[in-house]
Scaffold this motif. Structure first.
Motif, mmCIF file in Angstrom:
data_model
loop_
_atom_site.group_PDB
_atom_site.id
_atom_site.type_symbol
_atom_site.label_atom_id
_atom_site.label_comp_id
_atom_site.label_asym_id
_atom_site.label_seq_id
_atom_site.Cartn_x
_atom_site.Cartn_y
_atom_site.Cartn_z
ATOM 1 N N LEU A 15 0.838 -1.208 0.000
ATOM 2 C CA LEU A 15 0.000 0.000 0.000
ATOM 3 C C LEU A 15 0.868 1.251 0.000
ATOM 4 C CD1 LEU A 15 -2.933 -0.799 2.444
ATOM 5 C CD2 LEU A 15 -3.074 -0.342 0.006
ATOM 6 N N GLN A 16 1.916 1.240 0.791
ATOM 7 C CA GLN A 16 2.811 2.393 0.851
ATOM 8 C C GLN A 16 3.522 2.604 -0.489
ATOM 9 O OE1 GLN A 16 5.341 1.671 4.195
ATOM 10 N NE2 GLN A 16 3.884 2.565 5.658
ATOM 11 N N ARG A 17 3.953 1.513 -1.131
ATOM 12 C CA ARG A 17 4.600 1.631 -2.443
ATOM 13 C C ARG A 17 3.634 2.210 -3.467
ATOM 14 N NH1 ARG A 17 6.873 -3.305 -1.293
ATOM 15 N NH2 ARG A 17 5.331 -4.365 -2.560
ATOM 16 N N ASN A 18 2.391 1.709 -3.463
ATOM 17 C CA ASN A 18 1.392 2.216 -4.412
ATOM 18 C C ASN A 18 1.078 3.685 -4.144
ATOM 19 O OD1 ASN A 18 1.205 -0.191 -5.750
ATOM 20 N ND2 ASN A 18 -0.584 -0.901 -4.605
ATOM 21 N N ALA A 19 0.951 4.075 -2.870
ATOM 22 C CA ALA A 19 0.672 5.461 -2.514
ATOM 23 C C ALA A 19 1.843 6.349 -2.913
ATOM 24 C CB ALA A 19 0.382 5.590 -1.023
ATOM 25 N N GLY A 20 3.061 5.896 -2.700
ATOM 26 C CA GLY A 20 4.250 6.664 -3.076
ATOM 27 C C GLY A 20 4.340 6.837 -4.585
ATOM 28 N N THR A 21 4.035 5.784 -5.328
ATOM 29 C CA THR A 21 4.061 5.853 -6.785
ATOM 30 C C THR A 21 2.985 6.801 -7.288
ATOM 31 O OG1 THR A 21 4.871 3.586 -6.914
ATOM 32 C CG2 THR A 21 3.904 4.510 -8.912
ATOM 33 N N LEU A 22 1.787 6.687 -6.737
ATOM 34 C CA LEU A 22 0.684 7.564 -7.122
ATOM 35 C C LEU A 22 1.022 9.024 -6.812
ATOM 36 C CD1 LEU A 22 -2.181 7.720 -8.237
ATOM 37 C CD2 LEU A 22 -3.010 7.436 -5.902
ATOM 38 N N GLU A 23 1.631 9.252 -5.659
ATOM 39 C CA GLU A 23 2.013 10.608 -5.272
ATOM 40 C C GLU A 23 3.052 11.179 -6.239
ATOM 41 O OE1 GLU A 23 3.958 12.972 -1.447
ATOM 42 O OE2 GLU A 23 3.532 10.831 -1.313
#
Length: 185
Positions: A15-23
């Motif tokens: 989830l953190q990786r996906n949120a970081g990528t999206l950001e």
């Protein structure tokens, strides 16, 4: 107690990786949206070119008509009005050039070529939006003064109050220009 993840729930690290990528993607899109100012730069510069051509044509027309000896010969007042109108075009063209250079430097990149020419770079160098605003305001004030002068040449004075109003107007403009230069906008 140990946390159990099921195949339906992603792990917190994922989830953190996906949120970081999206950001990062969103920030990149947001940052690149600044290139929309290129429309203002391009069309501002093109508008300046049009105004410089129009001013030059105005002077050229006066010159041709002045040199062409006919019954409809220009008066000195007609010549002054046309030339002052051309100067007005030039000054408004300068406002557009300053605006184009300024927003380019503020949002896209510094104009390296301008900095390589001594004496010219500081005219077009813009450090902030306030700096850009101040440079534009100075030229706009000059445009207003030139336009005022052009209007005065076409005025018909019928009473002494008309002359007094013109004198007061010129005095107020002079005082304003004095304080503008003194304040160093």
């Amino acid at each position: 107690m140990e946390k159990v993840t099921t195949p339906d729930t992603p792990a917190p690290a994922a989830l953190q990786r996906n949120a970081g990528t999206l950001e990062r993607v969103f920030e990149r899109i947001l940052w690149n949206s600044r290139f929309i100012v290129l429309l203002g730069v391009i069309f501002g510069a093109l508008s300046a070119v049009v105004l410089f051509i129009a001013g030059s044509l105005e002077i050229f027309t006066v010159l041709v008509e002045y040199l062409h000896v006919t019954e409809s010969h220009l008066t000195h007042e007609d010549i002054l009005i046309a030339i002052i109108g051309a100067v007005d075009f030039y000054l408004i063209g300068l406002v557009l050039l300053i605006f184009s250079f300024g927003i380019y430097e503020l949002f896209i990149s510094e104009l390296d070529i301008a900095r390589n020419h001594e004496g010219i770079g500081n005219i077009l160098e813009v450090a902030s939006l306030d700096d850009l605003k101040n440079k534009i305001i100075k030229v706009i004030i000059m445009v207003l003064i030139v336009s005022f002068f052009q209007r005065i040449l076409t005025m018909e004075f019928t009473t002494s109050i008309d002359m007094l109003a013109m004198a007061i107007s010129i005095g107020v403009i002079c005082i304003g220009v004095y304080f503008l230069g003194r304040h160093n906008l």
